[in-house]
Design a protein around this motif. Structure first.
Motif, PDB file in Angstrom:
ATOM      1  N   VAL A 105      -0.232  -1.354  -2.813  1.00 38.37           N
ATOM      2  CA  VAL A 105       0.703  -0.277  -2.463  1.00 38.37           C
ATOM      3  C   VAL A 105       1.656  -0.791  -1.389  1.00 38.37           C
ATOM      4  CG1 VAL A 105      -0.953   1.524  -3.042  1.00 38.37           C
ATOM      5  CG2 VAL A 105      -0.861   0.644  -0.695  1.00 38.37           C
ATOM      6  N   LEU A 151       4.010  -0.716   2.135  1.00 41.24           N
ATOM      7  CA  LEU A 151       3.873  -0.228   3.500  1.00 41.24           C
ATOM      8  C   LEU A 151       4.844   0.938   3.689  1.00 41.24           C
ATOM      9  CD1 LEU A 151       2.649  -0.606   6.360  1.00 41.24           C
ATOM     10  CD2 LEU A 151       4.607  -2.081   6.863  1.00 41.24           C
ATOM     11  N   THR A 152       4.317   2.055   4.148  1.00 38.25           N
ATOM     12  CA  THR A 152       5.139   3.251   4.350  1.00 38.25           C
ATOM     13  C   THR A 152       4.978   3.774   5.766  1.00 38.25           C
ATOM     14  OG1 THR A 152       3.333   4.612   3.471  1.00 38.25           O
ATOM     15  CG2 THR A 152       5.055   3.929   1.915  1.00 38.25           C
ATOM     16  N   ALA A 211       9.379  -0.151   1.890  1.00 36.10           N
ATOM     17  CA  ALA A 211       8.517   0.058   0.722  1.00 36.10           C
ATOM     18  C   ALA A 211       8.934  -0.833  -0.439  1.00 36.10           C
ATOM     19  CB  ALA A 211       8.552   1.526   0.299  1.00 36.10           C
ATOM     20  N   GLY A 263       3.922   5.746   8.953  1.00 39.73           N
ATOM     21  CA  GLY A 263       2.748   6.546   9.279  1.00 39.73           C
ATOM     22  C   GLY A 263       1.451   6.063   8.665  1.00 39.73           C
ATOM     23  N   ARG A 264       1.518   4.940   7.895  1.00 46.14           N
ATOM     24  CA  ARG A 264       0.287   4.444   7.269  1.00 46.14           C
ATOM     25  C   ARG A 264      -0.633   3.876   8.326  1.00 46.14           C
ATOM     26  NH1 ARG A 264      -1.767   2.515   2.414  1.00 46.14           N
ATOM     27  NH2 ARG A 264      -3.250   0.810   2.671  1.00 46.14           N
ATOM     28  N   THR A 265      -1.935   4.168   8.224  1.00 45.41           N
ATOM     29  CA  THR A 265      -2.922   3.662   9.191  1.00 45.41           C
ATOM     30  C   THR A 265      -3.920   2.770   8.497  1.00 45.41           C
ATOM     31  OG1 THR A 265      -4.310   5.620   8.864  1.00 45.41           O
ATOM     32  CG2 THR A 265      -2.685   5.684  10.658  1.00 45.41           C
ATOM     33  N   THR A 283       7.613  -4.625   0.403  1.00 47.73           N
ATOM     34  CA  THR A 283       6.235  -4.974   0.743  1.00 47.73           C
ATOM     35  C   THR A 283       5.211  -4.531  -0.291  1.00 47.73           C
ATOM     36  OG1 THR A 283       6.001  -2.890   1.982  1.00 47.73           O
ATOM     37  CG2 THR A 283       6.745  -4.835   3.204  1.00 47.73           C
ATOM     38  N   ARG A 284       4.100  -5.265  -0.309  1.00 42.98           N
ATOM     39  CA  ARG A 284       2.884  -4.877  -1.022  1.00 42.98           C
ATOM     40  C   ARG A 284       1.714  -5.281  -0.135  1.00 42.98           C
ATOM     41  NH1 ARG A 284       6.209  -2.637  -3.187  1.00 42.98           N
ATOM     42  NH2 ARG A 284       6.702  -2.389  -5.401  1.00 42.98           N
ATOM     43  N   ILE A 285       0.725  -4.404  -0.011  1.00 42.67           N
ATOM     44  CA  ILE A 285      -0.384  -4.654   0.905  1.00 42.67           C
ATOM     45  C   ILE A 285      -1.538  -5.346   0.185  1.00 42.67           C
ATOM     46  CG2 ILE A 285      -2.122  -3.521   2.369  1.00 42.67           C
ATOM     47  CD1 ILE A 285      -0.041  -1.395   3.019  1.00 42.67           C
TER      48      ILE A 285
END
Length: 290
Positions: free
Chosen positions: A283, A285-286, A272, A288-290, A275-277
């Motif tokens: 936000v 990357l965490t 986390a 369980g993120r889909t 990264t930034r998406i």
């Protein structure tokens, strides 16, 4: 006592897992023996291994290899304290023979390594680390981020001259089993950021993956090291000392040896924090993120 053949052990376990649904023919495989891997040839006669339909044995072997790789990645630390144990040429060769498969721009492989064992040459490299280290220490003491290219330093020449060089910056070059001076041929490096108004970074993509592979391979062999760059500030003197051609740049100096202590847990930013998406303000990357 003779060393057991790991393949024979695998064969024995495979023989106990029988099923008519799956037949595997094996003729050769790679076997690890501490200082690397050797190709173990088997007779050309087919050896039928009848495994369960899901291939549980092979999945287990594959999973164990992945776990071992991640373990090496998570425990390869910056080693600066070494024992008196030597790093033999045989093991150094194994380290470099595996590390050399690192990528480089266009696969041009412009990296070359000068291997240093001679004490006099080591002492000369120590002397070359001192000027940059004094500035580094003085800037740290003044609350600056040393050698950064964004904010001008407020540290005076007198403060730099008065700074004391910690032993941790110089001792590794004398205590390590071997010292590697890593160079890269600038004629084959695609420096795509050369015209930008900032310090060049892109060219490092053709040399530092190899350096990191060296540290990973050293960790795998029970050795360790660190990437040092203080001497690079005196690159012309390094090139003169070692006879490095003028078209080559010195990327780093890497002491390698047997660690006094091998950390089992390192402190690093989590995913986390890295990264930034989709956008700098996105936000992270965490799990369980889909």
């Amino acid at each position: 006592m003779p060393q057991a053949d790991p393949l024979s052990d695998v064969e024995a376990r495979a023989g106990n897992e029988r099923s008519s649904d799956c037949v595997v023919s094996v003729r050769q495989c790679w076997i690890g023996f501490g200082t690397g891997f050797r190709l173990l040839e088997r007779p050309t006669t087919e050896l039928d291994w009848r495994l369960p339909p899901e291939g549980t044995l092979w999945k287990s072997i594959k999973r164990r290899s992945i776990v071992e790789l991640y373990g090496v990645m998570r425990t390869t630390s910056a080693v600066r304290h070494f024992t008196n144990d030597p790093l033999p040429d045989e093991i150094l060769y194994t380290i470099l023979d595996n590390a050399r498969f690192a990528p480089s721009g266009g696969n041009r492989q412009g990296t070359r390594i000068v291997i240093i064992r001679d004490p006099d040459t080591r002492r000369a490299l120590v002397e070359l680390t001192i000027p940059a280290t004094k500035k580094y220490v003085a800037q740290r003491q003044a609350g600056e981020d040393p050698w950064n290219t964004i904010y001008p330093s407020r540290v005076s020449d007198d403060e730099i001259a008065a700074a004391e060089v910690p032993e941790s910056f110089t001792a590794p070059l004398m205590q390590a089993g071997v010292v590697l001076v890593v160079c890269v041929d600038l004629r084959v490096v695609a420096a795509l950021d050369m015209e930008l108004d900032r310090v060049g970074i892109v060219g490092g993509a053709s040399v530092y993956p190899l350096v990191w592979n060296i540290l990973l391979a050293a960790r795998n062999e029970g050795f360790g090291g660190t990437i040092t760059t203080m001497a690079v500030a005196e690159e012309p003197r390094i090139c003169q000392l070692l006879g490095i051609p003028e078209t080559y740049a010195v990327a780093c100096v890497v002491p390698l040896g047997k660690p006094v202590h091998q950390p089992r847990r390192l402190s690093r930013l989590d995913v986390a924090g890295l990264t930034r998406i989709e956008h700098w303000h996105g936000v992270p990357l965490t799990p369980g993120r889909t």
